[in-house]
Design a protein around this motif. Structure first.
Motif, PDB file in Angstrom:
ATOM      1  N   VAL A   1      22.363  77.144  34.512  1.00 43.45           N
ATOM      2  CA  VAL A   1      23.469  77.283  33.817  1.00 43.45           C
ATOM      3  C   VAL A   1      24.600  76.525  34.549  1.00 43.45           C
ATOM      4  CG1 VAL A   1      25.427  79.145  33.525  1.00 43.45           C
ATOM      5  CG2 VAL A   1      23.022  79.754  33.030  1.00 43.45           C
ATOM      6  N   ASN A   2      24.541  76.316  35.912  1.00 41.72           N
ATOM      7  CA  ASN A   2      25.525  75.760  36.365  1.00 41.72           C
ATOM      8  C   ASN A   2      25.407  74.087  36.239  1.00 41.72           C
ATOM      9  OD1 ASN A   2      26.554  77.820  38.072  1.00 41.72           O
ATOM     10  ND2 ASN A   2      25.047  77.589  39.643  1.00 41.72           N
ATOM     11  N   SER A   3      24.510  73.760  35.718  1.00 41.33           N
ATOM     12  CA  SER A   3      24.297  72.420  35.325  1.00 41.33           C
ATOM     13  C   SER A   3      24.908  72.000  33.831  1.00 41.33           C
ATOM     14  CB  SER A   3      22.707  71.806  35.283  1.00 41.33           C
ATOM     15  OG  SER A   3      21.945  72.211  34.198  1.00 41.33           O
ATOM     16  N   LEU A   4      25.298  73.042  33.065  1.00 43.07           N
ATOM     17  CA  LEU A   4      25.730  72.689  31.869  1.00 43.07           C
ATOM     18  C   LEU A   4      27.432  72.425  31.768  1.00 43.07           C
ATOM     19  CD1 LEU A   4      24.417  76.088  30.106  1.00 43.07           C
ATOM     20  CD2 LEU A   4      23.553  73.653  30.024  1.00 43.07           C
ATOM     21  N   PRO A   5      27.803  71.856  30.792  1.00 37.73           N
ATOM     22  CA  PRO A   5      29.232  71.415  30.847  1.00 37.73           C
ATOM     23  C   PRO A   5      30.002  72.845  31.068  1.00 37.73           C
ATOM     24  CG  PRO A   5      28.057  70.788  29.039  1.00 37.73           C
ATOM     25  CD  PRO A   5      27.376  71.581  29.309  1.00 37.73           C
TER      26      PRO A   5
ATOM     27  N   GLY B   1      40.956  75.243  22.624  1.00 39.35           N
ATOM     28  CA  GLY B   1      42.257  75.362  21.670  1.00 39.35           C
ATOM     29  C   GLY B   1      41.790  74.542  20.444  1.00 39.35           C
ATOM     30  N   GLU B   2      42.646  73.620  20.179  1.00 36.76           N
ATOM     31  CA  GLU B   2      42.391  72.636  18.836  1.00 36.76           C
ATOM     32  C   GLU B   2      41.749  71.415  19.236  1.00 36.76           C
ATOM     33  OE1 GLU B   2      45.422  73.180  15.462  1.00 36.76           O
ATOM     34  OE2 GLU B   2      46.660  73.629  17.463  1.00 36.76           O
ATOM     35  N   ASN B   3      41.084  71.235  20.486  1.00 38.83           N
ATOM     36  CA  ASN B   3      40.271  70.097  20.812  1.00 38.83           C
ATOM     37  C   ASN B   3      38.899  70.497  20.232  1.00 38.83           C
ATOM     38  OD1 ASN B   3      39.151  67.889  21.817  1.00 38.83           O
ATOM     39  ND2 ASN B   3      39.894  68.106  23.818  1.00 38.83           N
ATOM     40  N   HIS B   4      38.855  70.536  18.878  1.00 34.05           N
ATOM     41  CA  HIS B   4      37.508  70.992  18.347  1.00 34.05           C
ATOM     42  C   HIS B   4      36.498  70.209  18.864  1.00 34.05           C
ATOM     43  CE1 HIS B   4      39.724  74.118  16.290  1.00 34.05           C
ATOM     44  NE2 HIS B   4      40.450  73.150  15.586  1.00 34.05           N
ATOM     45  N   ASP B   5      36.420  68.700  18.772  1.00 33.60           N
ATOM     46  CA  ASP B   5      35.605  67.860  19.365  1.00 33.60           C
ATOM     47  C   ASP B   5      35.287  68.005  20.430  1.00 33.60           C
ATOM     48  OD1 ASP B   5      36.014  66.898  16.497  1.00 33.60           O
ATOM     49  OD2 ASP B   5      37.356  65.302  17.276  1.00 33.60           O
ATOM     50  N   LEU B   6      35.952  68.277  21.313  1.00 32.01           N
ATOM     51  CA  LEU B   6      35.387  68.413  22.972  1.00 32.01           C
ATOM     52  C   LEU B   6      34.379  69.554  23.095  1.00 32.01           C
ATOM     53  CD1 LEU B   6      35.297  67.352  25.819  1.00 32.01           C
ATOM     54  CD2 LEU B   6      37.231  68.476  26.260  1.00 32.01           C
ATOM     55  N   ARG B   7      34.886  70.707  22.558  1.00 28.57           N
ATOM     56  CA  ARG B   7      34.227  71.951  22.093  1.00 28.57           C
ATOM     57  C   ARG B   7      32.937  71.796  21.629  1.00 28.57           C
ATOM     58  NH1 ARG B   7      33.255  75.157  18.254  1.00 28.57           N
ATOM     59  NH2 ARG B   7      35.059  74.394  16.922  1.00 28.57           N
ATOM     60  N   ILE B   8      32.936  71.077  20.491  1.00 31.84           N
ATOM     61  CA  ILE B   8      31.555  70.824  20.023  1.00 31.84           C
ATOM     62  C   ILE B   8      30.609  69.827  20.542  1.00 31.84           C
ATOM     63  CG2 ILE B   8      30.379  69.777  17.789  1.00 31.84           C
ATOM     64  CD1 ILE B   8      32.909  70.820  16.204  1.00 31.84           C
ATOM     65  N   GLN B   9      31.251  68.954  21.213  1.00 28.20           N
ATOM     66  CA  GLN B   9      30.269  68.180  22.012  1.00 28.20           C
ATOM     67  C   GLN B   9      29.772  68.930  23.155  1.00 28.20           C
ATOM     68  OE1 GLN B   9      32.611  64.746  23.823  1.00 28.20           O
ATOM     69  NE2 GLN B   9      31.253  64.922  25.877  1.00 28.20           N
TER      70      GLN B   9
END
Length: 374
Positions: free
Chosen positions: A321-325, A339-347
């Motif tokens: 878990v600690n190795s994940l984004p 927020g609306e930075n969907h691309d970063l969340r999806i990445q």
């Protein structure tokens, strides 16, 4: 060899069986899928291995040939969506579609309302199930079990605008929170479990009461699958409730709601698994099993250890878990965090999904020489 990414926690009955016989696919009688929204994405790697490579159709057919019930796939909320994908005749395709839908479709603008979220989730369910509706609704050698809650009074008082819950409903949920802090059985005044299964006659272990919260069993097929899956994930005040679930047969009455998220009463599905004939394999995003969604806030309320005696829990290690984004498993707070930075969340979500293959690889290797660190 010690496990690095995966933790395997077994109850005493399960541990004794594995030490004596190893762990074979034919040993597995049931697989639960917990509620938890995006947290379920971290189980993609394990799901692909289990349902595409280990629990093969030949293995499952052998269970049925030997007079054992079909493999029970029990899910609430995102867990129900995962189990529906697993129940299909092409789990690999369905699981990939689930991941794609969950990551890509939820690009919510700031201030999005319940109607829009409900519409998005409805489309997600439709896109997930449409190519596989027949096999999900009548799976081969598998029994798909979908967990849903019906709100009792005062949670379903009539209102001229059903999509806008009246103040009484909000007060009702607040009262349920307070009541649950006193004891789980008080939820019997607020909720009724409705369990829909493709083979409900094989679930006798669930129909015998195990607490005071009522449970009704119904048939599930392609005619009511989509409504059932949407209802199982309908978080109060985030989505609108599902008002009606069609009956599996045209000569039967429809089920009248409102129906809410299956995790409200059974967040991690802490069920009486000790009644199941066989082992229960539980891929989970947590190393603990919390009974109800409202119990998240009550740290001492966990699953009954006796009920978990034949359960093998698979979960990510703290190191993994600690190795994940963000050093965390994806969760619903990410919608606010990114927020609306969907691309970063999806990445970051997709990176977590890709990394989850490490859990499957370690489990596959462990099966060759099962051992327990503790």
């Amino acid at each position: 060899m010690p496990l690095k990414h995966l933790r395997i926690i077994a109850g005493p009955k399960a541990k004794a069986h594995i030490r004596a016989n190893g762990l074979k696919a034919a040993d597995i009688a049931a697989i639960p899928g917990a509620a938890g929204g995006p947290k379920g994405l971290i189980l993609q790697g394990l799901d692909h291995f289990l349902f595409n490579h280990w629990l093969t159709n030949d293995t499952l057919a052998e269970r049925v040939k030997n007079g054992l019930p079909a493999l029970q796939l029990i899910g609430a909320s995102i867990g129900a969506w995962r189990m529906a994908a697993a129940a299909s005749s092409n789990p690999s395709n369905a699981l990939n579609e689930l991941a794609n839908q969950y990551c890509e479709a939820q690009r919510y603008p700031k201030g999005v309302d319940r109607d829009s979220i409900t519409e998005t989730c409805m489309r997600m369910v439709e896109n997930l199930t449409a190519p596989h509706l027949s096999s999900m609704g009548k799976p081969t050698h598998k029994n798909l079990v979908v967990w849903v809650n019906k709100g009792l009074q005062p949670l379903h008082k009539p209102h001229p605008h059903p999509t806008r819950p009246p103040l009484a409903r909000k007060r009702g949920f607040a009262a349920a929170v307070v009541a649950n802090s006193i004891g789980r059985n008080t939820l019997a005044h607020y909720f009724e479990r409705h369990v829909l299964a493709t083979q409900p006659d094989e679930l006798g272990w669930l129909t015998k009461p195990f607490d005071r919260i009522p449970l009704q069993m119904h048939a599930l097929n392609e005619g009511n699958l989509q409504a059932s899956l949407l209802a199982s994930g309908s978080i109060p005040f985030v989505l609108n409730p599902v008002q009606t679930i069609p009956a599996a047969q045209p000569d039967q009455p429809a089920l009248e709601g409102p129906f809410w998220d299956g995790g409200l009463t059974d967040y991690h599905l802490a069920l009486p698994y000790h009644r199941v004939n066989g082992l229960v394999l539980y891929p989970h995003f947590s190393n603990t099993v919390t009974p109800g969604w409202l119990d998240k806030f009550l740290k001492t309320r966990k699953a009954n250890p006796d009920w978990m005696s034949n359960v093998v829990l698979l979960c990510p290690s703290a190191e993994f878990v600690n190795s994940l984004p963000g050093r965390k498993i994806p969760d619903r707070s990410d919608f606010k965090r990114y927020g609306e930075n969907h691309d970063l969340r999806i990445q970051h979500w997709r990176e977590a999904i890709q990394r989850s293959n490490a859990l499957a690889e370690e489990f596959e290797n462990w099966l060759k020489h099962p051992h327990f660190d503790v």
